[in-house]
Motif scaffolding. Structure first.
Motif, PDB file in Angstrom:
ATOM      1  N   TRP A  47       0.594  -0.844  -0.056  1.00 30.61           N
ATOM      2  CA  TRP A  47       0.373   0.479  -0.420  1.00 30.61           C
ATOM      3  C   TRP A  47       0.540   0.844  -0.056  1.00 30.61           C
ATOM      4  O   TRP A  47       1.908   2.066   0.886  1.00 30.61           O
ATOM      5  N   HIS A  48       0.811   2.416  -0.870  1.00 32.94           N
ATOM      6  CA  HIS A  48       1.337   3.406  -1.130  1.00 32.94           C
ATOM      7  C   HIS A  48       0.330   4.830  -0.535  1.00 32.94           C
ATOM      8  O   HIS A  48      -1.091   5.028  -1.220  1.00 32.94           O
ATOM      9  N   ASN A  88      -2.352   0.871  -4.217  1.00 31.32           N
ATOM     10  CA  ASN A  88      -1.192  -0.600  -4.692  1.00 31.32           C
ATOM     11  C   ASN A  88      -0.242  -0.236  -5.574  1.00 31.32           C
ATOM     12  O   ASN A  88       0.133   0.629  -6.334  1.00 31.32           O
ATOM     13  N   GLN A  89      -0.084  -1.744  -5.764  1.00 34.49           N
ATOM     14  CA  GLN A  89       1.792  -1.522  -6.444  1.00 34.49           C
ATOM     15  C   GLN A  89       1.421  -0.808  -7.398  1.00 34.49           C
ATOM     16  O   GLN A  89       2.148  -0.559  -8.360  1.00 34.49           O
ATOM     17  N   GLU A  90      -0.244  -1.187  -8.457  1.00 29.13           N
ATOM     18  CA  GLU A  90       0.316  -0.500  -9.905  1.00 29.13           C
ATOM     19  C   GLU A  90      -1.001   0.450 -10.277  1.00 29.13           C
ATOM     20  O   GLU A  90      -1.309   0.312 -11.240  1.00 29.13           O
ATOM     21  N   GLY A  91      -0.949   1.414  -8.838  1.00 30.19           N
ATOM     22  CA  GLY A  91      -1.749   2.411  -8.625  1.00 30.19           C
ATOM     23  C   GLY A  91      -2.686   2.734  -8.711  1.00 30.19           C
ATOM     24  O   GLY A  91      -3.291   3.763  -8.657  1.00 30.19           O
ATOM     25  N   ASN A  95       7.386   7.177  -2.376  1.00 27.82           N
ATOM     26  CA  ASN A  95       5.811   7.665  -3.103  1.00 27.82           C
ATOM     27  C   ASN A  95       5.598   7.927  -4.131  1.00 27.82           C
ATOM     28  O   ASN A  95       4.277   8.999  -3.831  1.00 27.82           O
ATOM     29  N   ASN A  96       5.721   8.229  -5.183  1.00 31.03           N
ATOM     30  CA  ASN A  96       6.028   9.215  -5.908  1.00 31.03           C
ATOM     31  C   ASN A  96       4.748   8.483  -7.039  1.00 31.03           C
ATOM     32  O   ASN A  96       3.550   9.228  -7.405  1.00 31.03           O
ATOM     33  N   GLU A 146       1.487   9.863  -4.841  1.00 36.91           N
ATOM     34  CA  GLU A 146       1.445  11.720  -5.283  1.00 36.91           C
ATOM     35  C   GLU A 146       0.636  11.745  -6.577  1.00 36.91           C
ATOM     36  O   GLU A 146       0.283  11.979  -7.251  1.00 36.91           O
ATOM     37  N   ARG A 147       1.788   9.955  -7.704  1.00 36.50           N
ATOM     38  CA  ARG A 147       0.983  11.043  -9.147  1.00 36.50           C
ATOM     39  C   ARG A 147      -1.200  10.158  -9.039  1.00 36.50           C
ATOM     40  O   ARG A 147      -1.370  11.054  -9.755  1.00 36.50           O
ATOM     41  N   SER A 148      -1.342   9.655  -8.003  1.00 38.78           N
ATOM     42  CA  SER A 148      -2.797   9.296  -8.375  1.00 38.78           C
ATOM     43  C   SER A 148      -3.258  10.374  -7.767  1.00 38.78           C
ATOM     44  O   SER A 148      -4.672  10.601  -7.894  1.00 38.78           O
ATOM     45  N   HIS A 149      -2.793  11.450  -7.027  1.00 43.89           N
ATOM     46  CA  HIS A 149      -4.091  12.670  -7.004  1.00 43.89           C
ATOM     47  C   HIS A 149      -3.965  13.799  -8.336  1.00 43.89           C
ATOM     48  O   HIS A 149      -4.793  14.764  -8.392  1.00 43.89           O
TER      49      HIS A 149
END
Length: 238
Positions: A79-80, A100-103, A165-166, A169-172
């Motif tokens: 989990w990120h 998750n690790q897949e975004g 944790n990129n 951060e990109r998921s935002h």
């Protein structure tokens, strides 16, 4: 042909499920306003109001999202977690997000605080919704994560490093894009309702295309639209 027994109840609605679900898909999949969708449907000769579309999204959006989450494969053991600020009615709130690790988005929570209590509340929400414990969690260096993790997920490995944790951060980014389209969220409740449905529906229709050949991508999207038809209770091939 068959209709899924678990489909949402559409009794009493003047428009058929195909139109209702198509409007909901347009709203959560693309950066469109309710008025934009009203105009698009009008071009097709379907006369309805933006308020009708808003009510459909409120009533069925979360139902669709929950069913998509239930049907997706196991979400991974890494989990990120990350949080960003949201300005709502002049007040600062925090949007907590886990991927998750897949975004893929696991869950979100809008809170007014950014402390240990808020982190514990988010951990509990994740565990309740996913019903499994991760192998590792990855966060930035916010101390609230470590303090909450000691009490809620004491046996889980915790990695704290901003560079790791990129993915979270990109998921935002899609949220920021929709926030601009919506001219900011009007209340914490509205933000929570929208983003809870927005994440699973958007993820469902946005696979990691750069990892797929054109043929594989088309086949995957066909499968995902098939699943969408089953979720909304539309007609699918027997």
């Amino acid at each position: 042909m068959k209709t899924q027994a678990s489909a949402p109840v559409y009794k009493g609605f003047r428009f058929p499920v195909e139109i209702i679900s198509h409007c909901i898909w347009l709203y959560f999949r693309f950066s469109l306003s309710f008025r934009d969708i009203e105009e698009l449907m009008g071009q097709r000769g379907i006369v309805l109001t933006y308020e009708t579309i808003r009510q459909w999204c409120l009533k069925f959006g979360q139902t669709y999202a929950n069913e998509l989450k239930r049907r997706r494969p196991k979400t991974g053991d890494k989990w990120h977690l990350d949080e960003v600020y949201l300005k709502i009615n002049g007040k600062t709130h925090s949007l907590w997000r886990a991927v998750n690790q897949e975004g893929d988005v696991l869950d979100i929570l809008v809170q007014s605080r950014r402390n240990k209590h808020a982190a514990k509340k988010f951990f509990r929400k994740l565990l309740k919704g996913l019903q499994y414990v991760p192998r590792v969690i990855i966060t930035d260096k916010l101390a609230s994560y470590a303090a909450a993790k000691k009490e809620i997920l004491s046996s889980v490995e915790h990695r704290q490093h901003k560079g790791l944790n990129n993915r979270a951060e990109r998921s935002h980014q899609p949220t920021r894009q929709r926030e601009r389209t919506m001219r900011r969220f009007k209340s914490p409740g509205q933000a929570q309702r929208f983003l809870s449905a927005f994440g699973p529906i958007l993820d469902h229709f946005r696979p990691k295309r750069h990892r797929l050949t054109a043929r594989d991508y088309r086949a995957l999207m066909q499968d995902r639209f098939q699943m969408w038809n089953e979720v909304i209770g539309g007609k699918v091939a027997a």
